[in-house]
Scaffold this motif. Sequence first.
Motif, mmCIF file in Angstrom:
data_model
loop_
_atom_site.group_PDB
_atom_site.id
_atom_site.type_symbol
_atom_site.label_atom_id
_atom_site.label_comp_id
_atom_site.label_asym_id
_atom_site.label_seq_id
_atom_site.Cartn_x
_atom_site.Cartn_y
_atom_site.Cartn_z
ATOM 1 N N TYR A 114 0.828 -1.202 0.000
ATOM 2 C CA TYR A 114 0.000 0.000 0.000
ATOM 3 C C TYR A 114 0.863 1.253 0.000
ATOM 4 C CZ TYR A 114 -4.580 -2.136 0.596
ATOM 5 O OH TYR A 114 -5.753 -2.825 0.395
ATOM 6 N N VAL A 115 1.916 1.209 0.795
ATOM 7 C CA VAL A 115 2.790 2.381 0.833
ATOM 8 C C VAL A 115 3.501 2.534 -0.500
ATOM 9 C CG1 VAL A 115 4.777 3.435 1.950
ATOM 10 C CG2 VAL A 115 3.146 2.160 3.314
ATOM 11 N N GLY A 116 3.962 1.405 -1.024
ATOM 12 C CA GLY A 116 4.722 1.449 -2.270
ATOM 13 C C GLY A 116 3.943 2.048 -3.427
ATOM 14 N N GLY A 117 2.653 1.759 -3.473
ATOM 15 C CA GLY A 117 1.856 2.244 -4.581
ATOM 16 C C GLY A 117 1.736 3.749 -4.627
ATOM 17 N N THR A 118 2.026 4.410 -3.516
ATOM 18 C CA THR A 118 1.907 5.868 -3.524
ATOM 19 C C THR A 118 3.175 6.524 -4.032
ATOM 20 O OG1 THR A 118 2.716 5.985 -1.272
ATOM 21 C CG2 THR A 118 0.343 5.892 -1.560
ATOM 22 N N MET A 119 4.191 5.713 -4.287
ATOM 23 C CA MET A 119 5.491 6.326 -4.569
ATOM 24 C C MET A 119 5.702 6.711 -6.020
ATOM 25 S SD MET A 119 8.204 4.416 -2.246
ATOM 26 C CE MET A 119 7.609 3.130 -1.238
ATOM 27 N N LEU A 120 4.848 6.217 -6.892
ATOM 28 C CA LEU A 120 5.057 6.564 -8.293
ATOM 29 C C LEU A 120 4.328 7.844 -8.638
ATOM 30 C CD1 LEU A 120 4.656 3.286 -10.306
ATOM 31 C CD2 LEU A 120 6.699 4.649 -10.016
ATOM 32 N N PRO A 121 4.944 8.695 -9.455
ATOM 33 C CA PRO A 121 4.194 9.871 -9.904
ATOM 34 C C PRO A 121 3.076 9.359 -10.801
ATOM 35 C CG PRO A 121 6.296 9.723 -11.030
ATOM 36 C CD PRO A 121 6.248 8.590 -10.081
ATOM 37 N N PHE A 122 1.904 9.859 -10.618
ATOM 38 C CA PHE A 122 0.804 9.233 -11.335
ATOM 39 C C PHE A 122 0.867 9.456 -12.839
ATOM 40 C CE2 PHE A 122 -1.936 12.611 -12.675
ATOM 41 C CZ PHE A 122 -1.611 13.660 -11.852
ATOM 42 N N GLN A 123 1.653 10.442 -13.280
ATOM 43 C CA GLN A 123 1.744 10.655 -14.724
ATOM 44 C C GLN A 123 2.240 9.417 -15.443
ATOM 45 O OE1 GLN A 123 3.325 12.661 -12.580
ATOM 46 N NE2 GLN A 123 2.250 14.617 -12.714
ATOM 47 N N VAL A 124 3.082 8.665 -14.756
ATOM 48 C CA VAL A 124 3.629 7.510 -15.455
ATOM 49 C C VAL A 124 2.597 6.386 -15.498
ATOM 50 C CG1 VAL A 124 4.671 6.336 -13.486
ATOM 51 C CG2 VAL A 124 5.701 6.141 -15.722
ATOM 52 N N ILE B 221 5.203 10.662 3.875
ATOM 53 C CA ILE B 221 4.518 11.426 2.848
ATOM 54 C C ILE B 221 5.369 12.580 2.354
ATOM 55 C CG2 ILE B 221 2.575 12.952 2.426
ATOM 56 C CD1 ILE B 221 2.022 9.975 2.309
ATOM 57 N N SER B 222 6.107 13.203 3.253
ATOM 58 C CA SER B 222 6.979 14.296 2.820
ATOM 59 C C SER B 222 8.001 13.795 1.830
ATOM 60 C CB SER B 222 7.697 14.913 4.022
ATOM 61 O OG SER B 222 6.759 15.450 4.915
ATOM 62 N N ILE B 223 8.565 12.637 2.120
ATOM 63 C CA ILE B 223 9.559 12.103 1.194
ATOM 64 C C ILE B 223 8.912 11.765 -0.141
ATOM 65 C CG2 ILE B 223 11.137 10.184 0.776
ATOM 66 C CD1 ILE B 223 11.636 10.056 3.749
ATOM 67 N N ILE B 224 7.766 11.105 -0.081
ATOM 68 C CA ILE B 224 7.101 10.718 -1.323
ATOM 69 C C ILE B 224 6.710 11.943 -2.136
ATOM 70 C CG2 ILE B 224 5.028 9.678 -2.266
ATOM 71 C CD1 ILE B 224 5.144 7.621 -0.106
ATOM 72 N N ASP B 225 6.128 12.934 -1.467
ATOM 73 C CA ASP B 225 5.700 14.124 -2.194
ATOM 74 C C ASP B 225 6.878 14.879 -2.776
ATOM 75 O OD1 ASP B 225 2.767 15.074 -0.221
ATOM 76 O OD2 ASP B 225 3.046 13.685 -1.888
ATOM 77 N N PHE B 273 10.997 5.513 -8.108
ATOM 78 C CA PHE B 273 10.376 4.561 -7.208
ATOM 79 C C PHE B 273 11.417 3.909 -6.307
ATOM 80 C CE2 PHE B 273 7.324 1.566 -5.757
ATOM 81 C CZ PHE B 273 7.997 0.364 -5.623
ATOM 82 N N LEU B 274 12.537 3.511 -6.890
ATOM 83 C CA LEU B 274 13.569 2.847 -6.098
ATOM 84 C C LEU B 274 14.125 3.773 -5.027
ATOM 85 C CD1 LEU B 274 15.440 0.804 -8.838
ATOM 86 C CD2 LEU B 274 13.973 -0.043 -6.997
ATOM 87 N N ILE B 275 14.317 5.032 -5.375
ATOM 88 C CA ILE B 275 14.826 5.979 -4.389
ATOM 89 C C ILE B 275 13.859 6.112 -3.228
ATOM 90 C CG2 ILE B 275 15.498 8.359 -3.960
ATOM 91 C CD1 ILE B 275 16.315 8.556 -6.854
ATOM 92 N N SER B 276 12.560 6.307 -3.562
ATOM 93 C CA SER B 276 11.579 6.412 -2.477
ATOM 94 C C SER B 276 11.592 5.142 -1.671
ATOM 95 C CB SER B 276 10.162 6.590 -3.006
ATOM 96 O OG SER B 276 10.123 7.193 -4.228
ATOM 97 N N ALA B 277 11.626 4.020 -2.383
ATOM 98 C CA ALA B 277 11.536 2.736 -1.695
ATOM 99 C C ALA B 277 12.664 2.587 -0.687
ATOM 100 C CB ALA B 277 11.576 1.599 -2.707
ATOM 101 N N VAL B 278 13.865 2.942 -1.100
ATOM 102 C CA VAL B 278 14.992 2.810 -0.186
ATOM 103 C C VAL B 278 14.760 3.624 1.082
ATOM 104 C CG1 VAL B 278 17.391 3.499 0.124
ATOM 105 C CG2 VAL B 278 16.722 2.214 -1.888
#
Lengths: 280, 294, 450
Positions: A114-124, B221-225, B273-278
């Motif tokens: 769930y957390v991971g899915g928020t990490m992509l910019p939605f444009q992609v 969220i701050s990191i992701i945003d 994605f990988l950067i955020s994931a780490v």
Amino acid sequence: MTARKFFSSPWRVLGYAVLVVITLLWLVPFITAVLTSLRTNDDIMLRGFLALPKTITINSFVEAWKRGGLSKYLPNSFIITIPSLILTLFLSSLSAYALARFRFTGNRLIFFLYVGGTMLPFQVLMLPVFRLTDALGLYDTYWGLIGIHTAFQLGFCTFLLRNYMRTVPGEILESARIDGCGEFRIWWQIMMPLTLPAIAALATLEFTWIFNDYLWAIVLLRSDALKPVTAGLATLQGQYVMDWTVIVAGALLATVPTVLVFIFLQRYFIEGLTLGATKG
Amino acid sequence: MVRRQTLSKLTPYLFLIVPLVIYLVWVIGPMFYTFYLSLTDWDGLIDPHFIGLRNYQRLFKDPVFYTSLENNLKWIASFITVPVVVGLALAMALNHSIPGDKFFKASFYSPLVLSLVVSGLIWSWMYHPANGLINSVLRQVGLDALAKGWLSSENLVMWAIIAVAIWRQAGYVMVLYLAGLQGVDPGLVDASKVDGCNGWQTFRHVIFPLLAPITVIVVVISIIDSLRAFDLVSVMTRGGPYNSSSVLANFMYIEAFNNYKMGYGAAISVILFLISAVFIFIYLYRVLQTEMEY
Amino acid sequence: MKKTFMLLAIVTVLGMVAACAPQTVTVEVPVEKTVEVEVPVEQTVEVEVEVPVEVEVEKEIVIYNSYQSDPEPRAADEELVQRFEEKYPNIDVVHSTVAHEDFKQAIRAYLTASTPPDVMTWFAGNRARFFIDKGLIMDISDVWESEGWNESYPTGFRALSTVDGKQYFLPTSWYWWAVYYRKDIFEEYGLEPPETWEEFLQVCETLKDNGVTPITIGTKYRWTAAAWFDYLNMRVNGPDFHIDLMLGKEKYDDPRVLKVFTDYWAPLVENGYFIDDPAAYSWQEALQFLIDGDAAMYLMGDFLRDSYPDEEEAKLDFFRFPIIDSGVPIGEDAPTDGFFVAANAQHTEAAKMYLAFLGSVEAQQYYADTLGRLPTNMEVDTSGFTPVQLKGLELIQGADFVAQFYDRDTTPEMADEGMNGFMEFWDNPGSIEGILARLETVRQEIFESE
């Protein structure tokens, strides 16, 4: 607290004054927006963006309403936003409850998902989701949009609600279980009311995000009849001509629903209403 | 007995099944499809061809990639400090019924109701070198030297944009902390006061730890945003001047949608994605270890 | 609490009902017409509404999506839709306007969706070529033939629409680029619109001596700088070389390209003939300087008049970009917009009829008369044109070649790099050789890896 009691110490007065100043500074851009929407475009061209309006007119608002087709598109915005909002809150609180209060294999994995899915910019995700939507036959339908909004927000909402649900004291749930309550009832009648501040805060934020979206609408809709307000307002931006006053007026009009939601919901994440519940 | 046990074992899965299926289909599926696309030369229109790691090779040689990365790191550093402190302070201050508290709350929330496009627009006007509000005020009080080209200077532009993001983010953090404060048992706060702690100590040792779950959310969220930041850059500078304000999401967008290089854009997203994931998985893993078990 | 939830529940249900309501009905019914089909909108969800939009019985439809979101073109669009529907009462045009920038994103979805729009607006030149080469656009040579456009459209525009001998595009409107100037300021200093480069430099010098910035420009979004490259390159090296460069057949580090920068562009920048800090302003913001009289000239497209305050417009006029080498053919930028049909359009017949209408004298006449833009169909009556329009027409007819503008003549990626290069050059004219070397590398990557 009465005002007199509040301002009892000079520190308090100073602190309050600082707060007022910061707040006003914070509002400056917003005030600029309002002032701009009250001017005429020629006024802006002749005298620059930040001069005080010579003539005040609400014409821009009327124009924005008409040309932005707000009366046509506002209902669409609601038809898209409200079901998405309710679905995502409902589904994520179900997930959050499971993740927060149960030990089972896959708990951590699903949580990370769930957390991971928020990490992509939605444009992609835009084009893959478009292909999916088209394949499902949902291209150019409300459900296409409701689907992606619900799904996309699930990540963040689940994450937040799960964390919040962990702060609820376990004894309450345990005693309910001992009493023979089914899990679903416990979720609905005990956990949900206790999570109300978080849900209210979430509802406010989510409403704002979903309502303000327009890129998904651009990609997943083709017809004029289904467009939300944001896409309608975007058409005010021309290829060469930017009618600033109308664009800003339109944007301000579009904020009204979100502001109303904030005002309505904010008392749920403010002291008072839930004190009893937490103490119990 | 056995049935009830299996039922209770199944319960969490029952709760999860519907949301999870929807999530897998609409988000996770496309996400993996994007990973696959990063290994192709898809132009967004007709069928993709597999090209292996070529996109990544190209990416690591691209100077714009490194500039974008640097900018995103600046963004992260700013986002996990300033808005968090400001938001938390505001939530603490406004959690009591002081005169006008609703007005204050609404004011700090107001940047969020304005769309990013309009916010970017208005701040662009404020940053205008000749007639902008900021420079006009600076000139009025005689600080002419400070009146720079905020968005046209390669050194200042990223910070100027981040400032706008912070202006928006603070209210958002405030809302989250306000909700969190509702879950703080006032009994504990009273108890600490009775024990002789002053305001600051109460905050540090009682309230802040109790807000930990919210802080986790805020940091994540701050990191992701920060890594997903796109609209402000797109509206205010398009990544200019000379890509000095380029951020990964914007870079990806231009490559994918302007240059029709979806495969390359997908590769950029994967890196993002990988950067955020780490960052996040490490942080979350540690937090989860220390969490109480129920 | 309970009440709120009830309320929310009711709203959701209503929302879902509305969402489930047959879209086909709402899409199909424009405001004025009555629908013959017997489907009341308030039907509940269960009813399977059998309303195929492509109804054989009564109404045909054609789905038309346009990016003409500027207020006046948009109104003109809507008027044309109405006229078409009056002419062909059994065809409904489902018309949707999308913001100009957003359309460029949406078109990706449009062209690959299973139910695409039938007719769409788009740009001529490389931009259309891109989709045509991928087989996403329908061959409309039959419409060109049946409507007689092969005769009534100028060769240049026909060539623009043709790929491999077939026509795919219908060009309908275009506008010219020129140097716009303040007549009153020129008069004040006794200046005449320059025709040669030397005269142009003289004008700049005089203006500068009198405290007026000769040329204004807003390069925040870079394309305004590309205009200068287009014109200087076409004037110095000729339009053939310019187009070959756009198509990747010539090199960026060719000495002829370098000459454009070092001998012509750099002196303008270094002599202070442009405003300060142009990168801080969008083209509209830079227009302010012209309006205020702080600057006297602006190389821009005719749409600039739309943004010019009405009461000031009388002070404005334009002249052809000065000739540098009289032995070189004259090339002008005249970006052209038009229409095409999606290859997998569902309503081919109706789409072609609509297209025929859009390219007809009637539609083009309306467009020209209302918007002051120039038509492509030569049979349009120009007697009602304003002096400005006639002058623009003359400008382009006197040209030997019509280009589409830098970012439409070359690929988007090359255009992006090129425009970045121009901006860098502007900041630091001395670094041009390094910039051109870099652009050449990019060009090779893009064009020679085919």
